[in-house]
Scaffold this active site. Structure first.
Site, mmCIF file in Angstrom:
data_model
loop_
_atom_site.group_PDB
_atom_site.id
_atom_site.type_symbol
_atom_site.label_atom_id
_atom_site.label_comp_id
_atom_site.label_asym_id
_atom_site.label_seq_id
_atom_site.Cartn_x
_atom_site.Cartn_y
_atom_site.Cartn_z
ATOM 1 N N CYS A 1 115.815 0.860 -39.944
ATOM 2 C CA CYS A 1 114.386 1.154 -39.783
ATOM 3 C C CYS A 1 113.562 0.132 -40.558
ATOM 4 O O CYS A 1 112.539 -0.370 -40.090
ATOM 5 C CB CYS A 1 114.063 2.551 -40.327
ATOM 6 S SG CYS A 1 115.057 3.893 -39.663
ATOM 7 N N CYS B 1 112.308 -3.459 -39.195
ATOM 8 C CA CYS B 1 111.060 -3.578 -38.430
ATOM 9 C C CYS B 1 109.859 -3.044 -39.205
ATOM 10 O O CYS B 1 108.789 -3.639 -39.180
ATOM 11 C CB CYS B 1 111.163 -2.804 -37.117
ATOM 12 S SG CYS B 1 112.311 -3.534 -35.923
ATOM 13 N N HIS B 2 110.037 -1.895 -39.864
ATOM 14 C CA HIS B 2 108.893 -1.186 -40.432
ATOM 15 C C HIS B 2 108.636 -1.496 -41.895
ATOM 16 O O HIS B 2 107.634 -1.045 -42.456
ATOM 17 C CB HIS B 2 109.080 0.334 -40.271
ATOM 18 C CG HIS B 2 109.135 0.784 -38.840
ATOM 19 N ND1 HIS B 2 108.022 0.826 -38.035
ATOM 20 C CD2 HIS B 2 110.171 1.211 -38.078
ATOM 21 C CE1 HIS B 2 108.373 1.269 -36.825
ATOM 22 N NE2 HIS B 2 109.680 1.502 -36.830
ATOM 23 N N CYS C 1 112.989 4.306 -31.178
ATOM 24 C CA CYS C 1 113.455 3.193 -32.017
ATOM 25 C C CYS C 1 114.972 3.124 -32.003
ATOM 26 O O CYS C 1 115.561 2.045 -31.870
ATOM 27 C CB CYS C 1 112.981 3.381 -33.461
ATOM 28 S SG CYS C 1 111.318 2.759 -33.769
ATOM 29 N N CYS D 1 100.566 33.643 -29.247
ATOM 30 C CA CYS D 1 100.413 33.059 -30.584
ATOM 31 C C CYS D 1 99.203 33.682 -31.277
ATOM 32 O O CYS D 1 99.245 34.035 -32.458
ATOM 33 C CB CYS D 1 100.204 31.552 -30.493
ATOM 34 S SG CYS D 1 101.454 30.655 -29.562
ATOM 35 N N CYS E 1 99.180 37.224 -33.171
ATOM 36 C CA CYS E 1 99.623 37.259 -34.571
ATOM 37 C C CYS E 1 98.761 36.359 -35.452
ATOM 38 O O CYS E 1 98.235 36.793 -36.467
ATOM 39 C CB CYS E 1 101.084 36.813 -34.690
ATOM 40 S SG CYS E 1 102.284 38.064 -34.164
ATOM 41 N N HIS E 2 98.632 35.103 -35.073
ATOM 42 C CA HIS E 2 98.134 34.106 -36.024
ATOM 43 C C HIS E 2 96.615 33.946 -36.013
ATOM 44 O O HIS E 2 96.062 33.372 -36.939
ATOM 45 C CB HIS E 2 98.827 32.771 -35.773
ATOM 46 C CG HIS E 2 100.309 32.844 -36.033
ATOM 47 N ND1 HIS E 2 100.823 32.989 -37.294
ATOM 48 C CD2 HIS E 2 101.369 32.853 -35.186
ATOM 49 C CE1 HIS E 2 102.158 33.047 -37.218
ATOM 50 N NE2 HIS E 2 102.512 32.972 -35.954
ATOM 51 N N ARG F 1 110.475 26.284 -35.082
ATOM 52 C CA ARG F 1 109.624 27.422 -35.455
ATOM 53 C C ARG F 1 108.981 28.032 -34.202
ATOM 54 O O ARG F 1 108.924 29.246 -34.063
ATOM 55 C CB ARG F 1 108.556 26.968 -36.443
ATOM 56 C CG ARG F 1 107.584 28.028 -36.895
ATOM 57 C CD ARG F 1 108.256 29.170 -37.655
ATOM 58 N NE ARG F 1 108.642 30.266 -36.779
ATOM 59 C CZ ARG F 1 109.226 31.390 -37.199
ATOM 60 N NH1 ARG F 1 109.504 31.573 -38.475
ATOM 61 N NH2 ARG F 1 109.543 32.336 -36.354
ATOM 62 N N CYS G 1 109.396 31.857 -32.817
ATOM 63 C CA CYS G 1 108.281 32.765 -32.513
ATOM 64 C C CYS G 1 108.413 33.324 -31.097
ATOM 65 O O CYS G 1 108.256 34.524 -30.882
ATOM 66 C CB CYS G 1 106.950 32.033 -32.651
ATOM 67 S SG CYS G 1 106.380 31.841 -34.360
#
Lengths: 108, 288, 139
Positions: B104, B107-108, B141, B204, B207-208, B245, B249
């Protein structure tokens, strides 16, 4: 996390006779021996069973751990020095592996 | 600060106010998240305009909804168990992999430079018109530049790397684009957010949005913000990706879930990320 | 090396020295562990503090701290766990205090207990109730 990797946080220097905190953490699954796998068989225990810290060969703490200690054991305690030297940390794995770390420390 | 307390009929049976008599302080909206003693994190921010007040005046990081012991673990990188995973990724960053003989870093450059601010604007639409998450960029990549095998979306090497990359944006405000080429994806994600799924018929938002701050069993529902992802989840003893996650849910609504890395969760990731525009990137955070 | 329960009982009867050598973990009750630790000596109170959350959000990771100035060794117990012994810590000459902070697993709500062996050979103990809650989602 395949390999157990120890991490230690200790001051670079400390005053003689003044207690200072040391934090240690090691990445380890601490398989308790209480769990069962998908087939209902007990997964064998594999834990860090002992941790020690010594300063110039003098013991600071000597800890015996069970599977009741959380994964990635976090251990914090206080040490005290009267001279410059080396703090040595050792973790003992059930599989016979021994993991070590060391920190040099000066008198402030 | 207003915590929405409206119960939907569908949730009345799902939510158990088991600890109504116990004194619990969460969500503690006065708590301040300062990491390593000097990095002050924006954990409460003015709600983005597109929410049109759906979450009240402010968006709130899930950090506030956790108990003091869990919150404490995120204030010091030494105590944050995710940092072991980050260490693994930092080693991988510098390691040559694949037929092209590249790492990695080739290049980065240094990850602290090359990946600074990247997570804050993800997911985003590529020039080719695809909506990409961090995982897509990483695997692009690996397969196209490095000649290496793609990493599994939900396995440790990928989660470790997304955590290490998120860390380079920590403290910067989430700022995902929702207009232009992103607009259709964002609309799709919004549609999903308000769609009821599963036998329990829960969206979603049920609940949230409508019940954050209330208990679900003995746990507080948060706003479901994803600024802290990947999170180190104490229960799993490991990192959890955003799509993992989401899948959890949807599964909990007793529905067949969408695939991690699939188009549905990409769209949902963009929409949910945009609900937290303005919150600090917190990944990798610590949650129970 | 594997132990049957019978082996464990035999080894256990051999006393603390054998325990310390093998360090095998089998199910022990808090009473058994305390008896091993104290040799049946009388238990006092005071001079030891145990700090733990009143309510633990996740039983997998519960922060606890024990502190007993002048202690030679401290035993930490979770009597409600399948195996009650959590850890023991002995303090050497270079210890700056007799304090230990760690994170433990609790199988259910219970009174976490610490027993300290003081320098004069006496024992003191203290307990702290910890409620372990059930997570909301994915649990």
């Amino acid at each position: 996390m395949a390999d157990a990797k120890p991490r230690v946080k200790a001051p670079a220097s400390a005053a003689a006779g003044e207690p200072f905190a040391i934090k240690t953490l090691i990445s380890h699954e601490m398989e308790s021996g209480q769990r069962k796998d998908g087939d209902g068989n007990l997964i064998p225990q594999k834990i860090i069973n002992r941790f020690t810290c010594d300063f110039n060969g003098t013991n600071v703490v000597d800890m015996t751990l069970s599977g009741g200690v959380s994964a990635n054991p976090y251990i914090e305690f206080d040490a005290m020095i009267d001279q410059a030297g080396e703090l040595k940390f050792t973790w003992y794995d059930d599989d016979g592996s021994v993991y070590e770390d060391a920190k040099t420390i000066d008198l402030a | 600060m207003r915590i929405r307390a409206k119960h939907s009929a569908a949730l009345a049976s799902a939510l158990v106010i088991a600890l109504a008599g116990a004194a619990r302080a969460e969500p503690d909206l006065d708590a301040k998240l300062v990491i390593n003693g000097d990095l002050e994190m924006t954990t409460i921010a003015p709600a983005p305009a597109h929410l049109e007040g759906a979450l009240g005046d402010n968006v709130i990081s899930g950090w506030h909804y956790r108990d003091a012991a869990t919150r404490q673990m995120e204030t010091d990188d030494f105590e944050n168990p995710a940092m072991s995973a980050v260490d693994e990724a930092l080693a991988a960053w510098d390691t040559v992999d694949g037929s092209e003989g590249k790492s990695c870093a080739d290049c980065h450059g240094a990850i602290e430079e090359g990946m600074k601010g990247v997570t804050a604007v993800l997911p985003k639409v590529t020039e080719a018109g695809a909506l990409w998450s961090a995982e897509d960029f990483i695997n692009d990549c690996r397969t196209n530049r490095m000649g290496a095998e793609a990493w599994d979306w939900d396995k440790d090497p990928m989660k470790n790397m997304t955590a290490a990359i998120a860390l380079q944006s920590r403290g910067m405000p989430v700022n995902v684009a929702i207009d232009g080429a992103a607009a259709p994806f964002w609309e799709q994600g919004k549609e999903m957010y308000y769609t009821r799924y599963g036998l329990l018929q829960l969206s979603c938002a049920n609940c949230h949005e409508q019940n954050n701050g209330n208990y679900i069993r003995a746990d507080h529902l948060s706003q479901g913000q994803i600024n802290g992802f990947p999170v180190f989840r104490l229960k799993n003893d490991g990192l959890v990706s955003i799509h993992n996650r989401f899948a959890g849910c949807v599964r909990d609504t007793r529905a067949e879930t969408f695939s991690k890395g699939g188009p549905e969760f990409h769209a949902l990731e963009l929409y949910v990320a945009s609900r937290g525009n303005g919150l600090a990137v917190e990944g990798p955070s610590v949650r129970p | 090396m594997t132990y049957t329960r019978r082996d464990a009982l035999v080894v256990g009867a051999g006393g603390l020295a054998v325990l310390a050598m093998t360090r095998a973990a089998w199910a022990v009750t808090a009473d058994e562990a305390i008896a091993e630790f104290t040799g049946g000596a009388a238990m006092g109170e005071g001079g030891i503090t145990l700090t733990a959350p009143e309510i633990a959000e996740n039983g997998n990771v519960v922060p606890v701290e024990v502190d007993a100035a002048g202690a030679a060794e401290i035993l930490v117990l979770a009597p409600g766990n399948p195996s009650a012994t959590i850890c023991t810590v002995a303090f050497g000459p270079a210890a700056g205090s007799q304090r230990l902070s760690t994170r433990i697993r609790l199988a259910k709500s219970q009174d976490v207990t610490a027993v300290a062996k003081m320098a004069d050979g006496s024992f003191v103990s203290t307990s702290q109730p910890v409620k372990v809650t059930v997570g909301g989602c994915g649990g």
